[in-house]
Each structure stands twice: as structure tokens, then as C-alpha cells.
Design a protein around this motif. Sequence first.
Motif, PDB file in Angstrom:
ATOM      1  N   THR A  28      71.019  45.000  16.739  1.00  0.00           N
ATOM      2  CA  THR A  28      72.347  44.388  16.842  1.00  0.00           C
ATOM      3  C   THR A  28      73.322  45.068  15.894  1.00  0.00           C
ATOM      4  N   THR A  29      74.601  44.844  16.167  1.00  0.00           N
ATOM      5  CA  THR A  29      75.639  45.308  15.251  1.00  0.00           C
ATOM      6  C   THR A  29      76.825  44.361  15.348  1.00  0.00           C
ATOM      7  N   ASP A  30      77.647  44.332  14.289  1.00  0.00           N
ATOM      8  CA  ASP A  30      78.929  43.609  14.356  1.00  0.00           C
ATOM      9  C   ASP A  30      79.864  44.246  13.340  1.00  0.00           C
ATOM     10  N   GLY A  31      81.164  44.086  13.567  1.00  0.00           N
ATOM     11  CA  GLY A  31      82.149  44.684  12.667  1.00  0.00           C
ATOM     12  C   GLY A  31      83.427  44.961  13.422  1.00  0.00           C
ATOM     13  N   ALA A  32      84.243  45.854  12.885  1.00  0.00           N
ATOM     14  CA  ALA A  32      85.544  46.145  13.481  1.00  0.00           C
ATOM     15  C   ALA A  32      85.415  46.645  14.915  1.00  0.00           C
ATOM     16  N   ALA A  33      84.312  47.307  15.225  1.00  0.00           N
ATOM     17  CA  ALA A  33      84.123  47.854  16.580  1.00  0.00           C
ATOM     18  C   ALA A  33      83.418  46.877  17.518  1.00  0.00           C
ATOM     19  N   GLY A  34      83.239  45.637  17.056  1.00  0.00           N
ATOM     20  CA  GLY A  34      82.718  44.610  17.952  1.00  0.00           C
ATOM     21  C   GLY A  34      81.236  44.353  17.812  1.00  0.00           C
ATOM     22  N   ARG A  35      80.835  43.188  18.409  1.00  0.00           N
ATOM     23  CA  ARG A  35      79.425  42.775  18.356  1.00  0.00           C
ATOM     24  C   ARG A  35      78.701  43.313  19.587  1.00  0.00           C
ATOM     25  N   ALA A  36      77.506  43.815  19.385  1.00  0.00           N
ATOM     26  CA  ALA A  36      76.721  44.335  20.508  1.00  0.00           C
ATOM     27  C   ALA A  36      75.252  44.315  20.128  1.00  0.00           C
ATOM     28  N   GLY A  37      74.397  44.478  21.160  1.00  0.00           N
ATOM     29  CA  GLY A  37      72.966  44.520  20.877  1.00  0.00           C
ATOM     30  C   GLY A  37      72.215  45.028  22.088  1.00  0.00           C
ATOM     31  N   PHE A  38      71.054  45.634  21.834  1.00  0.00           N
ATOM     32  CA  PHE A  38      70.227  46.150  22.929  1.00  0.00           C
ATOM     33  C   PHE A  38      68.753  46.101  22.536  1.00  0.00           C
ATOM     34  N   THR A  39      67.904  46.019  23.547  1.00  0.00           N
ATOM     35  CA  THR A  39      66.457  46.056  23.337  1.00  0.00           C
ATOM     36  C   THR A  39      66.037  47.485  23.069  1.00  0.00           C
ATOM     37  N   ALA A  40      65.158  47.671  22.083  1.00  0.00           N
ATOM     38  CA  ALA A  40      64.738  49.031  21.721  1.00  0.00           C
ATOM     39  C   ALA A  40      63.275  49.061  21.304  1.00  0.00           C
ATOM     40  N   CYS A  56      66.390  55.147  18.066  1.00  0.00           N
ATOM     41  CA  CYS A  56      66.936  56.065  19.069  1.00  0.00           C
ATOM     42  C   CYS A  56      67.766  55.257  20.066  1.00  0.00           C
ATOM     43  N   ILE A  57      69.022  55.634  20.226  1.00  0.00           N
ATOM     44  CA  ILE A  57      69.916  54.907  21.149  1.00  0.00           C
ATOM     45  C   ILE A  57      70.487  55.874  22.178  1.00  0.00           C
ATOM     46  N   HIS A  58      70.401  55.439  23.444  1.00  0.00           N
ATOM     47  CA  HIS A  58      70.977  56.231  24.541  1.00  0.00           C
ATOM     48  C   HIS A  58      72.503  56.209  24.386  1.00  0.00           C
ATOM     49  N   ARG A  59      73.116  57.390  24.521  1.00  0.00           N
ATOM     50  CA  ARG A  59      74.579  57.421  24.331  1.00  0.00           C
ATOM     51  C   ARG A  59      75.311  56.704  25.471  1.00  0.00           C
ATOM     52  N   ASP A 135      71.005  59.462  20.544  1.00  0.00           N
ATOM     53  CA  ASP A 135      71.282  59.704  19.128  1.00  0.00           C
ATOM     54  C   ASP A 135      70.141  59.085  18.321  1.00  0.00           C
ATOM     55  N   VAL A 136      69.674  59.819  17.326  1.00  0.00           N
ATOM     56  CA  VAL A 136      68.683  59.274  16.401  1.00  0.00           C
ATOM     57  C   VAL A 136      69.456  58.783  15.176  1.00  0.00           C
ATOM     58  N   LEU A 137      69.361  57.482  14.931  1.00  0.00           N
ATOM     59  CA  LEU A 137      70.073  56.869  13.809  1.00  0.00           C
ATOM     60  C   LEU A 137      69.106  56.721  12.643  1.00  0.00           C
ATOM     61  N   PHE A 138      69.427  57.306  11.514  1.00  0.00           N
ATOM     62  CA  PHE A 138      68.619  57.095  10.312  1.00  0.00           C
ATOM     63  C   PHE A 138      69.267  55.938   9.549  1.00  0.00           C
ATOM     64  N   CYS A 139      68.515  54.864   9.396  1.00  0.00           N
ATOM     65  CA  CYS A 139      69.087  53.585   8.960  1.00  0.00           C
ATOM     66  C   CYS A 139      68.507  53.192   7.616  1.00  0.00           C
TER      67      CYS A 139
END
Length: 180
Positions: A28-40, A56-59, A135-139
Motif C-alpha cells: 500500500t501507499t498514501d500521500g500527496a500522490a494518493g492512496r493505492a495498493g496491489f497484491t504482490a 517488484c511492481i509492474h509499471r 520497477d524493483v523498489l528497494f525499500c
Amino acid sequence: MRTSMQDVASRDYRDAMACLGAAVNIVTTDGAAGRAGFTASAICSVTDDPPTLLVCIHRGSSAYASVTRNKAVCVNVLSARHEQLSRLFGGKVPAEERFAAADWSTLTTGAPVLANCAAAFDCRIADIVNVGTHDVLFCRVVALQRSGCTDNLIYFGRAYHTVGVTDPAEAGPESASGPS
Ligand SMILES: NC(=O)c1ccc[n+]([C@@H]2O[C@H](COP(=O)([O-])OP(=O)(O)OC[C@H]3O[C@@H](n4cnc5c(N)ncnc54)[C@H](O)[C@@H]3O)[C@@H](O)[C@H]2O)c1
Ligand SMILES: Cc1cc2c(cc1C)N(C[C@H](O)[C@H](O)[C@H](O)COP(=O)(O)O)c1[nH]c(=O)[nH]c(=O)c1N2
């Protein structure tokens, strides 16, 4: 069946990857660019110093713009009872409908933290590497939520399974152990 490196088509690759069981998470994410979420399922630990995992998130994902602009995610590790929620976050359902189906809180970044998930890793995105369609996100993990850690939802052979001991009182009708 054996296939040499130069003939590996994406369909053969996915058929083989279907044999690699993986934990299911809602990112999940939230902030100035909005709330969103996906199964991964394409998530793993990179290092404990500093605590870092990769996602890893599909663009093409509807969550992509919000995730990469907010630069923060929460990785919510799913328990056995979350199969239906995983399906909702697996695509084609509006974000409001996905989030309405569960209870959420926040830790440090403001990304939604799922109540009673197996574990939640609240992260700031430290680095992004583009590879093919993803994209591979290093978190970098900045806060944690842990619960009983009794069971997990697993994706294997294109079906949901569970591992661990599920409290029957907590399990939904859809979360019986085994393929579904
Ligand atoms: N890493 C991913 O992006 C990923 C992972 C799992 C499922 N999915 C998506 O979920 C849906 C159902 O998947 P399924 O497992 O039932 O059948 P499938 O044949 O699409 O996938 C089989 C396996 O291949 C891998 N995979 C699938 N699509 C991928 C992609 N675009 N990039 C990298 N790896 C990929 C995953 O490990 C998956 O479990 C599909 O739309 C699939 O694209 C995506
Ligand atoms: C079990 C399982 C596992 C994954 C996915 C699906 C399912 C069912 N999906 C796909 C992802 O959840 C889906 O494409 C997004 O929700 C995007 O769909 P929308 O663009 O939001 O409709 C997915 N997508 C992704 O970018 N990285 C991943 O690791 C996974 N893993």
C-alpha cells in the motif's frame, strides 16, 4: 521438459515460476500522490543492515504512479484469512472498494497498515531500478507491526494455499488449507 536459455519464452518462464511458492502481500501507499495498493508476491528481504526489502511492481499497475511518487510503501504480509482481500487487490477493482474491505491504520510513512496481518513493514523507497516491464523498489524499513505470526497465505501453482496453524474461529470460509 528442458528448455535452453535462448528459447525461454515468457509463457514458459511463468509456467516454471508457477512452481515457486511465494508469500502473498498487499503493498500500500498514501500521500500527496494518493492512496493505492496491489497484491504482490515478488517481494524478498535484501539485508538486515539497514533493514531493506525489495518489491517488484509492474509499471502498468494502477498503483504505480502513487507508489513511486509518494516514495513510501507498507508491505502487509497476509494471513490465511486474507484470500478474498488478496483477490480484491489483485486487479481491476477501484482503490476505494479495495480499502473498504478491511481495517487500516498507519505507522510512520502514512501508508495503510492492515489490521491483524502476519507482519507489516512500513518503508521509504530508497532506490528504484527498472528491469523489463517492472520497477524493483528497494525499500528501507522504518517501522514494523507484528502479530501472532501463526499462518500465511501462499500462492503456488496459480492457486492460494495456507501454511501454519489457522485459528478456525478467525478463518473465513474461503481460507481452508490447500488449493482453491
Ligand atoms: N511479479 C508479478 O508481476 C506477478 C506475480 C504473480 C502474479 N502476477 C499476475 O497475477 C495474474 C495471475 O497470475 P498467475 O500466477 O495465476 O498466472 P501467470 O501464468 O500469469 O503467472 C505464473 C507466475 O509467473 C510469475 N509472473 C506472472 N506474471 C509476471 C510478470 N508480469 N512479471 C514477472 N513474473 C510474472 C509469477 O511468479 C506467477 O506466479 C497475472 O495477471 C499475473 O501477471 C504478477
Ligand atoms: C497472487 C498475485 C501476486 C501478484 C500479483 C497478482 C496476484 C493475484 N500481481 C498483480 C497485481 O496485483 C495486479 O496487477 C495489480 O493489482 C494491478 O492491477 P490494477 O492495475 O490495479 O487493476 C503483482 N503485480 C506486481 O506488479 N508485482 C507482484 O509481485 C505481483 N504479484
